[in-house]
Write an enzyme that holds these catalytic residues in place. Sequence first.
Site, mmCIF file in Angstrom:
data_model
loop_
_atom_site.group_PDB
_atom_site.id
_atom_site.type_symbol
_atom_site.label_atom_id
_atom_site.label_comp_id
_atom_site.label_asym_id
_atom_site.label_seq_id
_atom_site.Cartn_x
_atom_site.Cartn_y
_atom_site.Cartn_z
ATOM 1 C CB CYS A 169 -0.925 0.273 1.184
ATOM 2 S SG CYS A 169 -1.007 1.654 1.962
ATOM 3 C CD GLU A 170 -0.185 4.790 -4.089
ATOM 4 O OE1 GLU A 170 1.029 4.592 -4.558
ATOM 5 O OE2 GLU A 170 -0.853 6.100 -5.014
ATOM 6 C CG HIS A 171 -2.539 5.786 0.747
ATOM 7 N ND1 HIS A 171 -3.896 5.149 -0.150
ATOM 8 C CD2 HIS A 171 -2.148 6.446 -0.332
ATOM 9 C CE1 HIS A 171 -4.106 5.920 -0.540
ATOM 10 N NE2 HIS A 171 -3.198 6.573 -0.927
ATOM 11 C CG HIS A 172 -1.253 2.906 5.492
ATOM 12 N ND1 HIS A 172 -2.066 2.821 4.919
ATOM 13 C CD2 HIS A 172 -1.460 4.489 6.990
ATOM 14 C CE1 HIS A 172 -2.779 4.320 5.194
ATOM 15 N NE2 HIS A 172 -2.814 4.781 6.467
ATOM 16 C CD GLN A 190 -8.286 -3.853 -3.641
ATOM 17 O OE1 GLN A 190 -8.041 -4.157 -2.387
ATOM 18 N NE2 GLN A 190 -9.679 -5.282 -3.715
ATOM 19 C CG HIS A 250 -6.111 -2.823 1.599
ATOM 20 N ND1 HIS A 250 -4.978 -1.359 1.515
ATOM 21 C CD2 HIS A 250 -7.052 -4.075 1.532
ATOM 22 C CE1 HIS A 250 -5.685 -2.412 -0.902
ATOM 23 N NE2 HIS A 250 -6.784 -3.090 -0.421
ATOM 24 C CB CYS A 292 -3.117 0.511 6.325
ATOM 25 S SG CYS A 292 -3.645 0.503 4.728
HETATM 26 ZN ZN ZN Z 1 -2.462 1.669 3.707
#
Ligand code: ZN
Length: 215
Positions: free
Chosen positions: A102-105, A143, A171, A173
């Site tokens: 996941c590119e956010h976390h 995703q 996920h 996260c």
């Molecule tokens: Zn994430």
Amino acid sequence: MWVGRERIVTSTTDLAVRPLHLLTEEEPRGVDLHAAESAAHDLLVALGADLSGESLADTPARVARMYAELLTPSPFDPTTFPNDGGYDELVVARDIPFYSLCEHHLLPFIGVAHVAYLPGDRIIGLSKLARVVESFARAMQVQERLTTQVAAWLQRELSPKGVGVVLEAEHLCMSLRGVQKAGATTVTSALHGAVRDDPRTRQEFLALTQRSSRA
Ligand SMILES: [Zn+2]
């Protein structure tokens, strides 16, 4: 690194239209191992780690190599073949396991992909459907984008009569932090051509993917 949603969307488009053989032949996709090790060192120290002991001494280098591996697709030969037999029913590969980041976390999301196409003039080896998923998964991802990239690649390489891609993933996260909903699954789909527009084909594809997820 991300200057905003706009930039991410732009690079997504680039990836989605680039032939996969170019994508996969790149040596670690933009990974600077030396800089990553140095940055991992700084991050660990900032997080309170004592790197002087034997156990953690090589952790920055290991972290850098790990991310390089997770972000580098294995090359493969996406050879297609003429559809000499005139096969004209759905080809479906179900429950292809995948792991992405996941590119956010920078936490993993883990799940299965169901990939289908309705052949036109070309067919592709079944194992390649899994390789395509794996290739696009080895990146900082969301995703939704992973789903559309797999579908766009099949559409471009095979010019099939239809394409269907469904991804179901957990996920970490969401499971480990934030809302902490362990086991919650996110489902995304990308449908093209007859799989989107022909009710019978669409229903057949969705029934096949739902049967597998209930199993
Ligand atoms: Zn994430």
